[in-house]
Design a protein around this motif. Structure first.
Motif, PDB file in Angstrom:
ATOM      1  N   HIS A  13      -6.763   9.930   4.935  1.00  0.00           N
ATOM      2  CA  HIS A  13      -7.535  10.096   3.677  1.00  0.00           C
ATOM      3  C   HIS A  13      -8.995   9.760   4.162  1.00  0.00           C
ATOM      4  O   HIS A  13      -9.838  10.499   3.938  1.00  0.00           O
ATOM      5  CB  HIS A  13      -7.177   9.350   2.663  1.00  0.00           C
ATOM      6  N   SER A  17     -12.103  12.585   4.573  1.00  0.00           N
ATOM      7  CA  SER A  17     -13.443  12.468   3.970  1.00  0.00           C
ATOM      8  C   SER A  17     -14.416  12.328   4.936  1.00  0.00           C
ATOM      9  O   SER A  17     -15.529  13.098   4.582  1.00  0.00           O
ATOM     10  CB  SER A  17     -13.246  11.143   3.290  1.00  0.00           C
ATOM     11  N   VAL A  21     -17.396  15.009   4.540  1.00  0.00           N
ATOM     12  CA  VAL A  21     -18.519  14.536   3.804  1.00  0.00           C
ATOM     13  C   VAL A  21     -19.948  14.103   4.684  1.00  0.00           C
ATOM     14  O   VAL A  21     -20.671  14.428   4.184  1.00  0.00           O
ATOM     15  CB  VAL A  21     -18.420  12.776   3.088  1.00  0.00           C
ATOM     16  N   TYR A  58     -24.645   9.681   1.130  1.00  0.00           N
ATOM     17  CA  TYR A  58     -23.162   9.772   1.589  1.00  0.00           C
ATOM     18  C   TYR A  58     -22.928   9.737   3.163  1.00  0.00           C
ATOM     19  O   TYR A  58     -21.750   9.295   3.458  1.00  0.00           O
ATOM     20  CB  TYR A  58     -23.266  11.629   1.969  1.00  0.00           C
ATOM     21  N   SER A  62     -19.954   7.019   4.285  1.00  0.00           N
ATOM     22  CA  SER A  62     -18.991   7.618   5.586  1.00  0.00           C
ATOM     23  C   SER A  62     -18.977   6.245   6.458  1.00  0.00           C
ATOM     24  O   SER A  62     -18.065   6.263   7.424  1.00  0.00           O
ATOM     25  CB  SER A  62     -19.453   8.771   6.201  1.00  0.00           C
ATOM     26  N   TRP A  65     -16.344   3.990   5.566  1.00  0.00           N
ATOM     27  CA  TRP A  65     -14.942   4.706   5.704  1.00  0.00           C
ATOM     28  C   TRP A  65     -14.731   4.634   7.244  1.00  0.00           C
ATOM     29  O   TRP A  65     -13.596   3.962   7.688  1.00  0.00           O
ATOM     30  CB  TRP A  65     -14.817   6.101   5.426  1.00  0.00           C
ATOM     31  N   ASN A  82     -13.281   5.105  -1.196  1.00  0.00           N
ATOM     32  CA  ASN A  82     -13.136   6.550  -1.195  1.00  0.00           C
ATOM     33  C   ASN A  82     -12.535   7.217  -2.624  1.00  0.00           C
ATOM     34  O   ASN A  82     -12.913   8.323  -3.010  1.00  0.00           O
ATOM     35  CB  ASN A  82     -12.217   6.725  -0.032  1.00  0.00           C
ATOM     36  N   MET A  86     -14.648  10.074  -4.456  1.00  0.00           N
ATOM     37  CA  MET A  86     -14.070  11.326  -4.611  1.00  0.00           C
ATOM     38  C   MET A  86     -14.023  11.607  -6.207  1.00  0.00           C
ATOM     39  O   MET A  86     -14.063  12.865  -6.744  1.00  0.00           O
ATOM     40  CB  MET A  86     -12.833  11.376  -3.963  1.00  0.00           C
ATOM     41  N   GLU A 114     -11.911  17.077  -3.847  1.00  0.00           N
ATOM     42  CA  GLU A 114     -12.245  15.812  -4.315  1.00  0.00           C
ATOM     43  C   GLU A 114     -11.162  15.126  -5.273  1.00  0.00           C
ATOM     44  O   GLU A 114     -10.696  13.999  -4.948  1.00  0.00           O
ATOM     45  CB  GLU A 114     -13.483  15.792  -5.169  1.00  0.00           C
ATOM     46  N   ILE A 117      -8.157  14.492  -2.536  1.00  0.00           N
ATOM     47  CA  ILE A 117      -8.533  13.438  -1.814  1.00  0.00           C
ATOM     48  C   ILE A 117      -8.449  11.974  -2.537  1.00  0.00           C
ATOM     49  O   ILE A 117      -7.872  11.178  -1.950  1.00  0.00           O
ATOM     50  CB  ILE A 117      -9.784  13.863  -1.020  1.00  0.00           C
ATOM     51  N   GLY A 118      -9.069  12.074  -3.527  1.00  0.00           N
ATOM     52  CA  GLY A 118      -8.981  10.866  -4.432  1.00  0.00           C
ATOM     53  C   GLY A 118      -8.039  10.326  -4.965  1.00  0.00           C
ATOM     54  O   GLY A 118      -7.343   9.168  -4.732  1.00  0.00           O
ATOM     55  N   SER A 121      -5.950   9.292  -1.921  1.00  0.00           N
ATOM     56  CA  SER A 121      -6.329   7.665  -1.383  1.00  0.00           C
ATOM     57  C   SER A 121      -5.533   6.661  -2.444  1.00  0.00           C
ATOM     58  O   SER A 121      -5.286   5.853  -2.002  1.00  0.00           O
ATOM     59  CB  SER A 121      -8.017   7.812  -1.621  1.00  0.00           C
TER      60      SER A 121
END
Length: 133
Positions: A13, A17, A21, A58, A62, A65, A82, A86, A114, A117-118, A121
């Motif tokens: 994930h 992302s 992103v 952003y 990142s 992450w 994350n 998202m 989004e 992915i959210g 996550s």
């Protein structure tokens, strides 16, 4: 599944992302790309300033992450960020759809991505809460 396989899926994930992103951030911060490809005219310095701030936000997120992928002790925080990132973006897009109408296909795809992915996550956080690097 071997240890490297577990790490790959545990970080999936965050990797996805990052791959989405970071380029999006660069696009948001480059007015010529926006006007040529997305039909968004950046006509004031204030709008340019706002977009560059979003670009750096952003990229900063990142970086967290990336740290979460590299250092196990930051994985949970990176995953929580994350989820927040998202799902709040998706919420904002849904709010806009309700209030402003349906955007172009790219932004419709954005809200779907989004949300996926959210929610993925959230699943990852629950699944790997006890797995360590």
């Amino acid at each position: 599944m071997n240890y490297k396989g577990i790490l790959f899926f545990k970080n999936l994930h965050l990797v996805i992302s990052l791959l989405i992103v970071v380029p999006t951030a660069i696009i948001y911060g480059t007015p010529s790309i926006l006007s040529t490809n997305l039909n968004i005219e950046v006509s004031t310095i204030d709008l340019s300033n706002l977009l560059k701030a979003i670009m750096c936000l952003y990229i900063g997120i990142s970086c967290i992450w990336l740290v979460g992928i590299i250092k196990e002790k930051y994985w949970k925080s990176a995953t929580q960020l994350n989820i927040l990132f998202m799902l709040t973006l998706a919420t904002g897009r849904i709010l806009s759809i309700i209030m402003d109408g349906i955007p172009t296909n790219g932004y419709v795809f954005g809200v779907i991505a989004e949300l996926i992915i959210g929610l993925f996550s959230v699943y990852q956080l629950k699944k790997y809460k006890t797995v360590s690097n």
